[in-house]
Design a protein around this motif. Structure first.
Motif, PDB file in Angstrom:
ATOM      1  N   ARG A 130      44.618  27.023  48.072  1.00  0.00           N
ATOM      2  CA  ARG A 130      44.675  27.677  46.759  1.00  0.00           C
ATOM      3  C   ARG A 130      44.236  29.132  46.912  1.00  0.00           C
ATOM      4  NH1 ARG A 130      42.512  24.752  41.758  1.00  0.00           N
ATOM      5  NH2 ARG A 130      44.697  24.602  41.290  1.00  0.00           N
ATOM      6  N   CYS A 131      45.113  30.026  46.509  1.00  0.00           N
ATOM      7  CA  CYS A 131      44.828  31.449  46.614  1.00  0.00           C
ATOM      8  C   CYS A 131      44.252  31.951  45.303  1.00  0.00           C
ATOM      9  CB  CYS A 131      46.102  32.219  46.964  1.00  0.00           C
ATOM     10  SG  CYS A 131      45.785  33.959  47.289  1.00  0.00           S
ATOM     11  N   ARG A 132      43.141  32.681  45.390  1.00  0.00           N
ATOM     12  CA  ARG A 132      42.505  33.227  44.189  1.00  0.00           C
ATOM     13  C   ARG A 132      43.089  34.574  43.784  1.00  0.00           C
ATOM     14  NH1 ARG A 132      36.471  33.962  44.689  1.00  0.00           N
ATOM     15  NH2 ARG A 132      36.866  34.750  42.621  1.00  0.00           N
ATOM     16  N   PHE A 133      43.922  35.161  44.634  1.00  0.00           N
ATOM     17  CA  PHE A 133      44.385  36.523  44.409  1.00  0.00           C
ATOM     18  C   PHE A 133      45.910  36.602  44.463  1.00  0.00           C
ATOM     19  CE2 PHE A 133      40.346  36.549  46.761  1.00  0.00           C
ATOM     20  CZ  PHE A 133      39.520  37.144  45.816  1.00  0.00           C
ATOM     21  N   SER A 134      46.444  37.679  43.917  1.00  0.00           N
ATOM     22  CA  SER A 134      47.883  37.929  44.037  1.00  0.00           C
ATOM     23  C   SER A 134      48.182  38.290  45.492  1.00  0.00           C
ATOM     24  CB  SER A 134      48.290  39.090  43.123  1.00  0.00           C
ATOM     25  OG  SER A 134      47.758  40.310  43.634  1.00  0.00           O
ATOM     26  N   PRO A 135      49.436  38.147  45.927  1.00  0.00           N
ATOM     27  CA  PRO A 135      49.777  38.550  47.292  1.00  0.00           C
ATOM     28  C   PRO A 135      49.403  40.010  47.590  1.00  0.00           C
ATOM     29  CG  PRO A 135      51.554  37.232  46.379  1.00  0.00           C
ATOM     30  CD  PRO A 135      50.576  37.502  45.245  1.00  0.00           C
ATOM     31  N   LEU A 136      49.615  40.903  46.618  1.00  0.00           N
ATOM     32  CA  LEU A 136      49.251  42.306  46.803  1.00  0.00           C
ATOM     33  C   LEU A 136      47.746  42.463  47.026  1.00  0.00           C
ATOM     34  CD1 LEU A 136      50.109  45.278  46.838  1.00  0.00           C
ATOM     35  CD2 LEU A 136      49.849  45.307  44.359  1.00  0.00           C
ATOM     36  N   GLU A 137      46.941  41.737  46.267  1.00  0.00           N
ATOM     37  CA  GLU A 137      45.487  41.800  46.418  1.00  0.00           C
ATOM     38  C   GLU A 137      45.043  41.214  47.757  1.00  0.00           C
ATOM     39  OE1 GLU A 137      41.652  42.922  45.570  1.00  0.00           O
ATOM     40  OE2 GLU A 137      43.486  43.490  44.523  1.00  0.00           O
ATOM     41  N   VAL A 138      45.695  40.144  48.217  1.00  0.00           N
ATOM     42  CA  VAL A 138      45.380  39.563  49.534  1.00  0.00           C
ATOM     43  C   VAL A 138      45.597  40.620  50.615  1.00  0.00           C
ATOM     44  CG1 VAL A 138      46.083  37.844  51.263  1.00  0.00           C
ATOM     45  CG2 VAL A 138      45.856  37.171  48.863  1.00  0.00           C
ATOM     46  N   TYR A 189      42.048  35.369  51.277  1.00  0.00           N
ATOM     47  CA  TYR A 189      42.864  34.476  50.466  1.00  0.00           C
ATOM     48  C   TYR A 189      42.093  33.765  49.359  1.00  0.00           C
ATOM     49  CZ  TYR A 189      47.191  31.685  50.231  1.00  0.00           C
ATOM     50  OH  TYR A 189      48.380  31.124  49.873  1.00  0.00           O
ATOM     51  N   GLU A 190      40.870  33.345  49.689  1.00  0.00           N
ATOM     52  CA  GLU A 190      40.089  32.536  48.747  1.00  0.00           C
ATOM     53  C   GLU A 190      38.850  33.241  48.208  1.00  0.00           C
ATOM     54  OE1 GLU A 190      39.423  29.317  51.490  1.00  0.00           O
ATOM     55  OE2 GLU A 190      41.074  28.163  50.637  1.00  0.00           O
ATOM     56  N   GLY A 191      38.447  34.345  48.844  1.00  0.00           N
ATOM     57  CA  GLY A 191      37.277  35.089  48.383  1.00  0.00           C
ATOM     58  C   GLY A 191      35.975  34.670  49.033  1.00  0.00           C
ATOM     59  N   ALA A 192      36.008  33.661  49.914  1.00  0.00           N
ATOM     60  CA  ALA A 192      34.805  33.209  50.611  1.00  0.00           C
ATOM     61  C   ALA A 192      35.150  32.990  52.077  1.00  0.00           C
ATOM     62  CB  ALA A 192      34.290  31.915  49.998  1.00  0.00           C
TER      63      ALA A 192
END
Length: 156
Positions: free
Chosen positions: A83-91, A119-122
């Motif tokens: 599960r991605c927490r961000f948009s592809p641009l933000e990744v 991708y996940e922020g952690a």
């Protein structure tokens, strides 16, 4: 979190490859797709950000390479299905913000930590967790056997 085969490549994808080092030890390697051009025709056209190469002092650093260079250590890439927490641009922005970072550490800051952070922020490494649990379990068994052996030796 699992992996799935790639049908197409898009910026922001988290890639995973299985590798074997020169002495036969299996390991995993991850990276973030940063720039697949429209109508790409080969792995040389696609860019991946990951811990790669080494700086003059022998440390791995986060670099942007071609998919072909990323695959040098493995045979084929799969997309990490998390599960991605961000948009592809933000990744991609998160990955690019780490370019040049040279603090690779197999246990605390490896390519899986990098991929999961983008991708996940952690930052997390399932490989370190998996082998840490196995190593801890093995160490616990060895300790218990040692304690029993010492107790039996003292009793006799």
């Amino acid at each position: 979190m699992g992996t799935k085969k790639m049908a197409s490549i898009e910026a922001g994808m988290w890639l995973h490859i299985d590798c074997v080092n020169p002495i036969g030890i299996k390991f995993e390697h991850d990276g973030i797709v940063s720039a697949p051009p429209e109508g790409y025709s080969s792995a040389a056209d696609i860019k991946v950000i990951h811990y790669a190469g080494s700086e003059p002092h022998g440390k791995r650093l986060i670099s942007e390479t071609t998919l072909a260079e990323f695959l040098v250590v493995g045979s084929s890439a799969r997309v990490v299905n998390a599960r991605c927490r961000f948009s592809p641009l933000e990744v991609v922005k998160r990955a690019r913000s780490q370019l040049g970072r040279a603090d690779y550490n197999v246990l605390g800051r490896n390519c899986q930590h990098f991929g999961s952070w983008c991708y996940e922020g952690a930052a997390f490494s399932r490989e370190v967790f998996k082998y840490g649990v196995i190593g801890t379990s093995f160490g616990l068994v060895v300790s218990i056997v040692g304690i029993i052996a010492i107790g039996m030796a003292r009793a006799s």
